[in-house]
Design a protein around this motif. Structure first.
Motif, PDB file in Angstrom:
ATOM      1  N   HIS A   1     -46.294  91.941 -88.636  1.00 52.15           N
ATOM      2  CA  HIS A   1     -45.218  91.924 -89.647  1.00 52.15           C
ATOM      3  C   HIS A   1     -45.535  90.979 -90.805  1.00 52.15           C
ATOM      4  O   HIS A   1     -44.797  90.948 -91.788  1.00 52.15           O
ATOM      5  CB  HIS A   1     -43.902  91.483 -89.000  1.00 52.15           C
ATOM      6  N   ALA A   2     -46.630  90.235 -90.714  1.00 50.35           N
ATOM      7  CA  ALA A   2     -46.876  89.161 -91.688  1.00 50.35           C
ATOM      8  C   ALA A   2     -47.115  89.694 -93.099  1.00 50.35           C
ATOM      9  O   ALA A   2     -46.754  89.036 -94.090  1.00 50.35           O
ATOM     10  CB  ALA A   2     -48.058  88.314 -91.240  1.00 50.35           C
ATOM     11  N   GLY A   3     -47.718  90.854 -93.231  1.00 50.00           N
ATOM     12  CA  GLY A   3     -47.959  91.431 -94.549  1.00 50.00           C
ATOM     13  C   GLY A   3     -48.962  90.642 -95.358  1.00 50.00           C
ATOM     14  O   GLY A   3     -49.823  89.942 -94.817  1.00 50.00           O
TER      15      GLY A   3
ATOM     16  N   PHE B   1     -43.802  81.143 -89.903  1.00 53.35           N
ATOM     17  CA  PHE B   1     -44.648  81.794 -90.903  1.00 53.35           C
ATOM     18  C   PHE B   1     -44.728  80.897 -92.133  1.00 53.35           C
ATOM     19  O   PHE B   1     -43.722  80.327 -92.566  1.00 53.35           O
ATOM     20  CB  PHE B   1     -44.060  83.138 -91.339  1.00 53.35           C
ATOM     21  N   GLU B   2     -45.929  80.787 -92.710  1.00 51.15           N
ATOM     22  CA  GLU B   2     -46.095  80.095 -93.982  1.00 51.15           C
ATOM     23  C   GLU B   2     -46.768  81.037 -94.977  1.00 51.15           C
ATOM     24  O   GLU B   2     -47.380  82.049 -94.586  1.00 51.15           O
ATOM     25  CB  GLU B   2     -46.914  78.809 -93.814  1.00 51.15           C
ATOM     26  N   SER B   3     -46.661  80.698 -96.251  1.00 48.56           N
ATOM     27  CA  SER B   3     -47.240  81.561 -97.281  1.00 48.56           C
ATOM     28  C   SER B   3     -48.762  81.453 -97.274  1.00 48.56           C
ATOM     29  O   SER B   3     -49.326  80.408 -96.943  1.00 48.56           O
ATOM     30  CB  SER B   3     -46.699  81.186 -98.664  1.00 48.56           C
ATOM     31  N   ILE B   4     -49.431  82.553 -97.632  1.00 50.63           N
ATOM     32  CA  ILE B   4     -50.885  82.577 -97.716  1.00 50.63           C
ATOM     33  C   ILE B   4     -51.329  81.940 -99.031  1.00 50.63           C
ATOM     34  O   ILE B   4     -50.815  82.288-100.105  1.00 50.63           O
ATOM     35  CB  ILE B   4     -51.399  84.034 -97.626  1.00 50.63           C
ATOM     36  N   ASP B   5     -52.243  80.986 -98.934  1.00 52.97           N
ATOM     37  CA  ASP B   5     -52.818  80.322-100.113  1.00 52.97           C
ATOM     38  C   ASP B   5     -51.741  79.754-101.036  1.00 52.97           C
ATOM     39  O   ASP B   5     -51.866  79.802-102.268  1.00 52.97           O
ATOM     40  CB  ASP B   5     -53.707  81.299-100.896  1.00 52.97           C
ATOM     41  N   ASP B   6     -50.679  79.213-100.421  1.00 53.63           N
ATOM     42  CA  ASP B   6     -49.576  78.621-101.202  1.00 53.63           C
ATOM     43  C   ASP B   6     -48.969  79.603-102.196  1.00 53.63           C
ATOM     44  O   ASP B   6     -48.466  79.224-103.268  1.00 53.63           O
ATOM     45  CB  ASP B   6     -50.046  77.365-101.947  1.00 53.63           C
ATOM     46  N   PHE B   7     -49.018  80.883-101.864  1.00 51.28           N
ATOM     47  CA  PHE B   7     -48.413  81.901-102.729  1.00 51.28           C
ATOM     48  C   PHE B   7     -46.928  81.596-102.874  1.00 51.28           C
ATOM     49  O   PHE B   7     -46.241  81.341-101.886  1.00 51.28           O
ATOM     50  CB  PHE B   7     -48.608  83.284-102.099  1.00 51.28           C
TER      51      PHE B   7
ATOM     52  N   LEU C   1     -36.357  87.533 -96.685  1.00 52.71           N
ATOM     53  CA  LEU C   1     -35.466  88.572 -96.153  1.00 52.71           C
ATOM     54  C   LEU C   1     -36.248  89.832 -95.782  1.00 52.71           C
ATOM     55  O   LEU C   1     -35.941  90.501 -94.794  1.00 52.71           O
ATOM     56  CB  LEU C   1     -34.380  88.910 -97.177  1.00 52.71           C
ATOM     57  N   GLY C   2     -37.267  90.134 -96.576  1.00 58.19           N
ATOM     58  CA  GLY C   2     -38.099  91.290 -96.236  1.00 58.19           C
ATOM     59  C   GLY C   2     -38.798  91.093 -94.900  1.00 58.19           C
ATOM     60  O   GLY C   2     -38.872  92.018 -94.075  1.00 58.19           O
ATOM     61  N   LEU C   3     -39.330  89.904 -94.673  1.00 59.88           N
ATOM     62  CA  LEU C   3     -39.972  89.595 -93.400  1.00 59.88           C
ATOM     63  C   LEU C   3     -38.944  89.634 -92.265  1.00 59.88           C
ATOM     64  O   LEU C   3     -39.240  90.115 -91.170  1.00 59.88           O
ATOM     65  CB  LEU C   3     -40.638  88.221 -93.476  1.00 59.88           C
TER      66      LEU C   3
ATOM     67  N   GLY D   1     -42.339  78.902 -96.542  1.00 53.39           N
ATOM     68  CA  GLY D   1     -42.393  79.634 -95.286  1.00 53.39           C
ATOM     69  C   GLY D   1     -41.018  79.758 -94.661  1.00 53.39           C
ATOM     70  O   GLY D   1     -39.997  79.470 -95.297  1.00 53.39           O
ATOM     71  N   VAL D   2     -41.009  80.169 -93.391  1.00 57.33           N
ATOM     72  CA  VAL D   2     -39.741  80.364 -92.690  1.00 57.33           C
ATOM     73  C   VAL D   2     -39.974  80.202 -91.187  1.00 57.33           C
ATOM     74  O   VAL D   2     -41.044  80.542 -90.665  1.00 57.33           O
ATOM     75  CB  VAL D   2     -39.143  81.761 -92.999  1.00 57.33           C
TER      76      VAL D   2
END
Length: 484
Positions: free
Chosen positions: A402-404, A437-443, A451-453, A381-382
């Motif tokens: 913006h989370a996508g 922000f953290e990754s969804i389902d440990d993606f 950087l995209g986020l 995450g970030v």
């Protein structure tokens, strides 16, 4: 003869240095001095680090710097020459010894409570990295660096020093109950090193509790090791226990270069009056002599100093006011006159000099300190530190757009306290938030995803700073917000 670099310093520096060198010369200490240009007047000549290039070359060649107190010009955007010198030459361990001196009255000496405490302070890292930024017009940030290699370097020195002085106890002062990652790392390394020294009782105390215990029962402590800022504060506290900074010696120990200095200031109000107390610088000089193996000279001079103090001889800043005080020169001459005499209490044994050879180092590149990477590192995450004066729910609604498909908004905090998804309207806010922000389902994430986020978020917010959220093996390498 051993050649050392000497910087007399500013304010009272030249007076007390001349007094100490006069004592050394009278004792026929086998030292040769190369005087170097450092201090405020060097800043004023345009050298932003407070030393001339010739001074730096001399110190790096000789490996020993004996220095008086130095002033850093105020309001000119320059760094302290004292801190710069310690950090430039990686003198990672700041050793300060505080002992009861008979003739220097304190609350504890009057109560018959002896003090013999050595504080070993980390000297390079922490907030003294001086890495600071204004994130908004209302919010300033200072980065605090605590590293495993730096902590290991310091703590190993502290244990070795404690072993050599036959200490019984070594204590780690810390704030790991609050700063769980930074102070937590320092404390973790402390106990890792402690395993190699079973003869020493190793324990830890939270630093605020440590301060309370030091001013109530200082005789319970022996060697105390701390991070930089905490060590700075605690060492000055310990100076107060034994009579003040006028009796506080300091050694800055590195693998290649060592600096010995008094820790007190330049005292410009009394500069040039020949009334300053040279004791702290002289005590620092004893540490330097012993570091250089000049054990007999150190003991002869220290015994003369202790005898002089026992006789009630003093400068104007301490001692029995019914006994006339001496000026700086007279005090030095009194010590010289007492060579060969031994105090009733605390006499130092006349040990034989140690065979030492002055070593000249010539490094070809900067040493890199890095511990073995034992855990798999993964970006999960970030944290974005954004500027906004909007309410948390408004910020959350914008962020979620913006989370996508890779990120989910976990929480929003302000000054370290969670304000979304739960929080209280009684929490006062400033115009800088941390959105996590953290990754969804440990993606699995990579820096390109982050950087995209960042680019997407920058359409709505000014992003002041960002930090990757890492997992090291199965351990979170980031802190939670208060209330998260």
């Amino acid at each position: 003869m051993t050649k050392i670099a000497v910087a007399k310093g500013d304010g009272i520096g030249p007076e007390i240095m001349d007094a100490v060198l006069k004592i050394f010369d009278a004792a026929k200490v086998p030292l040769e001095y190369e005087f170097v240009d450092m201090g405020k007047w060097v800043f004023d000549k345009g050298y932003s680090n407070g030393m001339t290039p010739d001074a730096q070359r001399s110190i790096e060649t000789l490996g020993i710097l004996f220095k008086g107190p130095m002033e850093t010009p105020k309001g000119k955007g320059v760094k302290s020459v004292n801190v710069t010198a310690r950090k430039t030459w990686n003198t990672y361990a700041n050793k300060r010894t505080f002992q009861t001196l008979h003739g220097v009255d304190t609350v504890f000496s009057k109560a018959g409570i002896p003090i013999d405490i050595t504080v070993v302070r980390e000297n390079i890292e922490d907030t003294y990295g001086g890495v600071e930024h204004m994130l908004t017009h209302d919010v300033a940030l200072s980065r605090r660096f605590i590293t495993r290699p730096g902590s290991l370097q310091l703590i190993k020195y502290a244990f070795e020093m404690a072993k050599k002085k036959q200490a019984k106890r070594i204590t780690c002062g810390h704030k790991a109950n609050i700063m769980k990652i930074t102070d937590g790392l320092f404390l973790e390394v402390f106990y890792e090193v402690a395993k190699d020294y079973p003869e020493l009782k190793a324990d830890d105390v939270i630093v605020d509790d440590l301060c309370m215990k030091l001013v109530t029962r200082p005789d319970l402590f022996d060697t105390v090791v701390l991070t930089n800022l905490q060590g700075d504060i605690v060492s000055d506290l310990c100076a107060g226990l034994v009579g003040g900074l006028g009796f506080a010696p300091s050694a800055n120990i590195g693998d290649h270069i060592c600096i010995f200095e008094a820790v007190h200031g330049t005292a410009p109000d009394i500069a040039g009056k020949n009334i300053a107390n040279p004791t702290a610088l002289l005590l620092s000089g004893f540490g330097m002599l012993r570091h250089l193996g000049m054990m007999e000279s150190a003991a002869i001079i220290e015994n003369a100093l202790l005898y002089t103090l026992e006789q009630g001889i003093h400068t104007g800043d301490f001692g029995n006011k019914s006994i006339p005080s001496l000026n700086t020169t007279e005090f030095a001459e009194a010590i010289i006159g007492n060579f060969g005499k031994v105090p009733e209490q605390g006499a130092k044994p006349l040990l034989k000099d140690l065979p030492t050879t002055q070593t000249y180092f010539k490094l070809e590149k900067n040493p890199m300190m890095e511990s073995a990477d034992v855990a798999n590192e993964k970006i999960v995450g970030v944290d974005f530190f954004i500027e906004s004066n909007e309410q948390p729910i408004t910020i959350a609604n914008k962020c979620m757009r913006h989370a996508g498909v890779k990120f989910k908004l976990i929480n929003i905090s302000n000054r370290g306290t969670q304000v979304w998804p739960t929080g209280s309207v009684y929490t006062n806010l400033v115009n800088q938030y941390n959105v996590r922000f953290e990754s969804i389902d440990d993606f699995p994430l990579n820096q390109q995803d982050v950087l995209g986020l960042y680019v997407s978020m920058s359409g709505n917010f000014k992003i002041c700073s960002s930090e990757l959220l890492l997992m090291l093996g199965d351990k979170k390498a980031y802190s939670l917000a208060q209330g998260q």
